[in-house]
Motif scaffolding. Structure first.
Motif, short mmCIF file in Angstrom:
data_model
loop_
_atom_site.label_atom_id
_atom_site.label_comp_id
_atom_site.label_asym_id
_atom_site.label_seq_id
_atom_site.Cartn_x
_atom_site.Cartn_y
_atom_site.Cartn_z
N ASP A 5 0.83 -1.21 0.00
CA ASP A 5 0.00 0.00 0.00
C ASP A 5 0.86 1.26 0.00
OD1 ASP A 5 -2.34 -1.51 0.02
OD2 ASP A 5 -2.60 -1.35 2.20
N THR A 6 1.93 1.24 0.77
CA THR A 6 2.84 2.38 0.82
C THR A 6 3.48 2.63 -0.53
OG1 THR A 6 3.30 1.99 3.16
CG2 THR A 6 4.91 3.31 1.94
N ILE A 7 3.94 1.57 -1.18
CA ILE A 7 4.54 1.70 -2.51
C ILE A 7 3.52 2.28 -3.50
CG2 ILE A 7 5.45 0.40 -4.49
CD1 ILE A 7 6.77 -1.49 -2.40
N GLU A 8 2.32 1.72 -3.49
CA GLU A 8 1.28 2.21 -4.40
C GLU A 8 0.99 3.69 -4.17
OE1 GLU A 8 -1.82 -0.63 -3.59
OE2 GLU A 8 -1.00 -2.08 -5.03
N ALA A 9 0.92 4.10 -2.92
CA ALA A 9 0.64 5.50 -2.60
C ALA A 9 1.76 6.42 -3.08
CB ALA A 9 0.43 5.67 -1.09
N LYS A 10 3.00 6.01 -2.88
CA LYS A 10 4.13 6.83 -3.30
C LYS A 10 4.22 6.95 -4.82
CE LYS A 10 7.11 6.43 0.72
NZ LYS A 10 8.48 6.15 1.18
N LEU A 11 3.87 5.90 -5.53
CA LEU A 11 3.97 5.93 -6.99
C LEU A 11 2.96 6.87 -7.64
CD1 LEU A 11 4.71 2.18 -7.80
CD2 LEU A 11 6.32 4.10 -7.65
N LYS A 12 1.94 7.25 -6.91
CA LYS A 12 0.96 8.21 -7.45
C LYS A 12 1.62 9.54 -7.78
CE LYS A 12 -3.07 6.19 -5.27
NZ LYS A 12 -4.15 6.35 -4.28
N ALA A 13 2.74 9.85 -7.15
CA ALA A 13 3.46 11.10 -7.42
C ALA A 13 3.94 11.18 -8.87
CB ALA A 13 4.65 11.24 -6.47
N LEU A 14 4.07 10.03 -9.52
CA LEU A 14 4.52 9.99 -10.92
C LEU A 14 3.36 10.18 -11.90
CD1 LEU A 14 7.07 7.05 -10.66
CD2 LEU A 14 7.55 9.50 -10.68
N GLU A 15 2.17 10.34 -11.39
CA GLU A 15 0.96 10.54 -12.20
C GLU A 15 0.85 9.47 -13.30
OE1 GLU A 15 1.57 14.59 -13.49
OE2 GLU A 15 0.69 15.37 -11.64
N PRO A 16 0.84 8.20 -12.89
CA PRO A 16 0.82 7.12 -13.88
C PRO A 16 -0.51 7.00 -14.62
CG PRO A 16 0.56 6.23 -11.68
CD PRO A 16 0.82 7.70 -11.51
N ASP A 17 -0.40 6.57 -15.88
CA ASP A 17 -1.58 6.19 -16.64
C ASP A 17 -2.03 4.80 -16.20
OD1 ASP A 17 -1.20 8.54 -18.00
OD2 ASP A 17 -0.52 7.63 -19.86
N PHE A 18 -1.06 4.00 -15.77
CA PHE A 18 -1.33 2.63 -15.30
C PHE A 18 -0.24 2.29 -14.29
CE2 PHE A 18 -0.30 -1.89 -15.47
CZ PHE A 18 -1.54 -2.46 -15.21
N VAL A 19 -0.62 1.63 -13.22
CA VAL A 19 0.36 1.13 -12.26
C VAL A 19 -0.16 -0.17 -11.67
CG1 VAL A 19 -0.55 2.48 -10.32
CG2 VAL A 19 1.82 1.69 -10.27
N ALA A 20 0.74 -1.14 -11.56
CA ALA A 20 0.44 -2.40 -10.90
C ALA A 20 1.64 -2.75 -10.01
CB ALA A 20 0.21 -3.52 -11.91
N VAL A 21 1.35 -2.97 -8.74
CA VAL A 21 2.38 -3.38 -7.79
C VAL A 21 2.01 -4.79 -7.35
CG1 VAL A 21 3.48 -2.90 -5.57
CG2 VAL A 21 2.74 -1.00 -7.04
N GLU A 22 2.91 -5.72 -7.62
CA GLU A 22 2.65 -7.13 -7.30
C GLU A 22 3.64 -7.61 -6.25
OE1 GLU A 22 2.01 -9.53 -11.01
OE2 GLU A 22 2.58 -7.60 -11.92
N ASN A 23 3.12 -8.16 -5.18
CA ASN A 23 3.97 -8.76 -4.15
C ASN A 23 4.31 -10.17 -4.61
OD1 ASN A 23 5.15 -9.91 -1.92
ND2 ASN A 23 3.59 -9.25 -0.48
N GLU A 24 5.57 -10.37 -4.95
CA GLU A 24 6.03 -11.68 -5.43
C GLU A 24 6.81 -12.44 -4.36
OE1 GLU A 24 6.26 -11.17 -10.18
OE2 GLU A 24 8.11 -10.68 -9.12
N SER A 25 6.71 -12.02 -3.13
CA SER A 25 7.46 -12.64 -2.04
C SER A 25 7.16 -14.13 -1.91
CB SER A 25 7.16 -11.93 -0.72
OG SER A 25 7.48 -10.56 -0.82
N HIS A 26 5.91 -14.50 -2.17
CA HIS A 26 5.51 -15.91 -2.03
C HIS A 26 6.28 -16.82 -2.99
CE1 HIS A 26 3.07 -14.44 -5.38
NE2 HIS A 26 3.03 -15.69 -5.78
N ARG A 27 6.91 -16.25 -4.00
CA ARG A 27 7.67 -17.03 -4.98
C ARG A 27 9.12 -17.22 -4.56
NH1 ARG A 27 6.60 -14.96 -10.88
NH2 ARG A 27 7.53 -16.99 -11.23
N HIS A 28 9.45 -16.76 -3.36
CA HIS A 28 10.82 -16.80 -2.88
C HIS A 28 10.89 -17.49 -1.52
CE1 HIS A 28 12.17 -14.12 -6.10
NE2 HIS A 28 10.97 -13.59 -5.97
N ASN A 29 12.10 -17.78 -1.10
CA ASN A 29 12.32 -18.51 0.14
C ASN A 29 12.29 -17.53 1.32
OD1 ASN A 29 12.93 -20.53 1.93
ND2 ASN A 29 15.11 -20.53 1.49
#
Length: 103
Positions: A5-29
């Motif tokens: 949520d923090t990452i998504e909120a901060k990225l709004k400063a870039l005024e994106p046309d599209f943004v997707a933040v995916e947590n891929e931690s589950h794919r790692h040890n």
């Protein structure tokens, strides 16, 4: 607020046309419910005329606190609207984690 949520909120400063933040931690040890590995796909007009390294530097600056702390890995897929359209609105899949062992 979660790290995602923090990452998504901060990225709004870039005024994106599209943004997707995916947590891929589950794919790692890592322990269950970790927030250590993320993939960001972001489309913004502000990237027009910028080389990839300059685009990445903008995100690194925005996310400096997260990268200095809990975020271990950040895959960035950064596009202008025209590049995003030309890609078919698709970004590469992330490889599976090798678990830190030998191949």
């Amino acid at each position: 607020m979660s790290i995602q949520d923090t990452i998504e909120a901060k990225l709004k400063a870039l005024e994106p046309d599209f943004v997707a933040v995916e947590n891929e931690s589950h794919r790692h040890n890592v322990p269950a419910n970790s927030e250590t590995h993320f993939k960001v796909t972001l489309v913004a007009r502000r990237f027009e005329g910028l080389m990839p390294v300059k685009r990445h530097q903008q995100l690194y600056a925005l996310l400096a606190d997260e990268l200095a702390g809990p975020v271990h890995a950040l895959a960035l897929h950064l596009y202008t609207p025209e590049e995003w359209q030309a890609s078919g609105r698709a970004r590469p899949d992330s490889p599976d984690c090798r678990g830190g062992g030998t191949p």
